[in-house]
Every structure is written in structure tokens, then in C-alpha cells.
Design an enzyme around this catalytic site. Structure first.
Site, PDB file in Angstrom:
ATOM      1  N   LYS A  50       0.846  -1.203   0.000  1.00  0.00           N
ATOM      2  CA  LYS A  50       0.000   0.000   0.000  1.00  0.00           C
ATOM      3  C   LYS A  50       0.878   1.249   0.000  1.00  0.00           C
ATOM      4  CE  LYS A  50      -3.864  -2.347   2.188  1.00  0.00           C
ATOM      5  NZ  LYS A  50      -4.562  -2.747   3.413  1.00  0.00           N
ATOM      6  N   GLN A  94      -4.710  -1.402   9.555  1.00  0.00           N
ATOM      7  CA  GLN A  94      -4.652  -2.737   8.975  1.00  0.00           C
ATOM      8  C   GLN A  94      -5.273  -3.763   9.931  1.00  0.00           C
ATOM      9  OE1 GLN A  94      -3.419  -3.467   5.792  1.00  0.00           O
ATOM     10  NE2 GLN A  94      -4.291  -5.489   6.213  1.00  0.00           N
ATOM     11  N   ASP A 117     -11.082   3.005   4.061  1.00  0.00           N
ATOM     12  CA  ASP A 117     -11.513   1.610   3.966  1.00  0.00           C
ATOM     13  C   ASP A 117     -13.036   1.512   3.832  1.00  0.00           C
ATOM     14  OD1 ASP A 117      -9.625  -0.392   3.790  1.00  0.00           O
ATOM     15  OD2 ASP A 117      -9.199  -0.444   5.942  1.00  0.00           O
TER      16      ASP A 117
END
Ligand code: NAP
Length: 284
Positions: A50, A94, A117
Site C-alpha cells: 500500500k 490494517q 476503507d
């Protein structure tokens, strides 16, 4: 029928290049913070990927690594600081998190306008009301693949296998918003094969290697395989038996190289969306 293979790697590369050129034209640099708690090997690889992808798109990526024994309060304080930081447009924590930290508390602590997200309840609500803002990256990537492959969605019979908050549920909401008739199946669904056979579009997100067999797929259907499973022999396979399904399908995504590459590309897209929206600029 021999299915067209939907090349997610190529579509993702195109999207990343498009984002990079849009970012290059901005008068500011969007910022993405990725928080990693602990050293789960898979998470470490995801976070590194990422970080690299963001940098390649001209997005300022900041990775914050915290030890595995970090207290929930300390993580919430880190998130509060990122919420208040004007240089940060997107915040991603994460998952999975260590057991002492409640994922819901963390997701709800992220500023919904920086929630790249798309897991915050406000963004979930916006999606389900048909006014999406920041949408979970994997289902968003699937919608882009469907658009790229010109798969008709309006009025189509779609089935989503899996009902997780990360993939299955937002996927179903996006397809409903796009006027498909959607069935959501899960581990308690009776006669999954028959449910699949009725579908023009099958999206599999169950995490069961090659569960979906060729005779589950109607002639001419589209098959999107979200699953990423490692077999005992170390081979990467999806949730669908690809060669079998391709014999009936008109289009299918491979594993690897299908949905996977779209997820990170859509994270970059969401970071750009958040950066523009926070400044009251037109969406990308
Ligand atoms: P998850 O949270 O474990 O959810 C799996 C879902 O599948 C659940 O709803 C479960 O039903 C259902 N299910 C399990 N076994 C089933 C069966 N035999 N028949 C029907 N339904 C069944 O997984 P997830 O996070 O959604 O991920 C799903 C897959 O996608 C995994 O392989 C994951 O690695 C992959 N994935 C890929 C990407 C990407 O970037 N390509 C991103 C995220 C996830 P219940 O609700 O009844 O338990």
C-alpha cells in the site's frame, strides 16, 4: 462458451496511472496514513504494498508501526492525532488487530471523512442508503472490473457468496444500487449450487478454495472470484474452480491477477476522493 478473462492487473494499472495524473495536477499532495499494529507477516506485506502504491501515485504515505502489545487507548490516541492532522486525508488501520483491541472501537474512532476503507458506520449507512461516499475497496474494485468488462448489471440476477462487512455486504449493496436483483448466500444457505445456477452474475467471497464448480454456473454468466486461498501445496487459488467455470461463463476473473490488484488501486482512488471532498473540490 469460452470465457473472456477479465485482466484485473491491467485494469488496476490503468486506474493507478489515472489517479497519478490527477494527483499530479492538484495544488496539494494527498496524504494517506496506514497504521500497523504488531508484525503479522501477511499484514506487513499488505502495508508495504500500500505504501509503495501510494508513493507511486504521488500520494504522501505515512506508515505508523505500533508494537503488538499496544493498548487500545494508545491506538485510539494515534487515530485521534491523525484525525486532527490536516496533512492526512486517509486513515487505514490494517486488520486483523491483536486481541486486546476491539476492531469496532477502532473503526468508529476514525473520522468518517478520512475513512478510506469505508468501514465506518456512517459510510456503511451512506452506501446502503444509495448515497455512497467512501466504499470498501474490494467491492469497489469489483464494480470497476464489471464496468470495464461492460457486464450488464441493471435487471440482472446476481448472487454474492459471503456476507462479511468487508466484501459480501458492501458488494450486495453496490449491486442493489446498480439495479441488480441480488441474492446474498452464506454458510447456512441451502442448495448453494442451485442458487448460483439462477444467476447472471456470481461474485464469490467465501474463502473456500474452489468451492464454486463449473456446473454451478449458467451459460453466459459472469464470474467474479474475490477469494484468495493458499492450498497445502502452496498454490494460490480462488473460491471458484476457474477452468471449470470458464467453460460455461462468458467472463471470469483469474486468481491471482483478477480482483486482488483492484483493491489497492481503489484504496488510492478513495484517498483521492477523500482529499477532494475534504477541500470541497469536485470528485475525481
Ligand atoms: P470472511 O469474513 O471469512 O467471510 C466469509 C463468508 O463466506 C461468510 O459470510 C461465510 O458465511 C461465507 N461462507 C463460508 N463458507 C461458506 C460455504 N461453504 N458456503 C457458503 N458461504 C460460506 O471472509 P472475507 O473477508 O469476506 O473474505 C472472503 C475471501 O475473499 C477470502 O478468501 C479472502 O482472502 C478474500 N479477500 C480478497 C480480497 C482481495 O483483495 N482480493 C480482499 C478481501 C478478502 P457465514 O457468515 O455464515 O459464516
Amino acid at each position: 462458451m469460452t470465457a473472456t478473462i477479465i485482466d484485473g492487473k491491467a485494469v488496476a494499472a490503468e486506474l493507478r496511472a489515472e489517479i497519478a495524473s490527477r494527483v499530479a495536477a492538484l495544488a496539494f499532495q494527498p496524504g494517506l496514513a496506514v497504521v500497523l499494529v504488531g508484525d503479522n507477516p501477511a499484514s506487513t506485506v499488505y502495508v508495504r504494498n500500500k505504501d509503495r502504491a501510494a508513493a507511486a501515485a504521488g500520494i504522501a504515505a505515512r506508515t505508523i508501526r505500533l508494537p503488538a502489545d499496544t493498548a487500545e487507548a494508545a491506538l485510539l490516541a494515534t487515530i485521534a492525532a491523525l484525525n486532527a492532522d490536516p496533512a492526512i486525508d486517509g486513515i487505514l488501520v490494517q486488520l486483523p488487530l491483536p486481541p486486546q483491541i476491539r476492531p469496532r472501537a477502532v473503526i468508529e474512532a476514525i473520522d468518517p471523512e478520512k475513512d478510506v476503507d469505508g468501514f465506518h458506520p456512517l459510510n456503511v449507512g451512506r452506501l446502503h442508503e444509495g448515497h455512497p461516499h467512501l466504499v470498501p475497496c474490494t467491492p469497489l474494485g469489483v464494480m470497476r472490473l464489471l464496468a470495464h468488462a461492460k457486464v450488464p448489471i441493471r435487471g440482472a440476477q446476481a448472487i454474492v457468496l459471503g456476507r462479511s462487512s468487508i466484501v459480501g455486504k458492501p458488494m450486495a449493496a453496490l449491486l442493489i444500487n446498480a439495479d441488480a436483483t441480488v441474492t446474498v448466500a452464506h454458510s447456512r444457505t441451502r442448495n448453494l449450487a442451485a442458487e448460483c445456477r439462477r444467476a447472471d452474475l456470481v461474485v464469490a467471497a467465501v474463502g473456500r478454495p474452489e468451492l464454486v464448480r463449473g456446473d454451478w454456473i449458467a451459460d453466459g454468466a459472469t464470474v467474479i472470484d474475490v477469494g484468495i486461498n493458499r492450498t497445502a501445496e502452496g498454490k494460490l487459488v480462488g473460491d471458484c474452480a476457474t477452468a471449470e467455470c470458464a467453460a460455461s461463463a462468458s467472463a471470469i476473473t483469474p486468481v491471482p491477477g483478477g480482483v486482488g490488484p483492484m483493491t489497492i488501486a481503489c484504496l488510492l482512488a478513495n484517498t483521492l476522493t477523500a482529499a477532494l471532498a475534504r477541500r470541497g473540490l469536485e470528485p475525481a
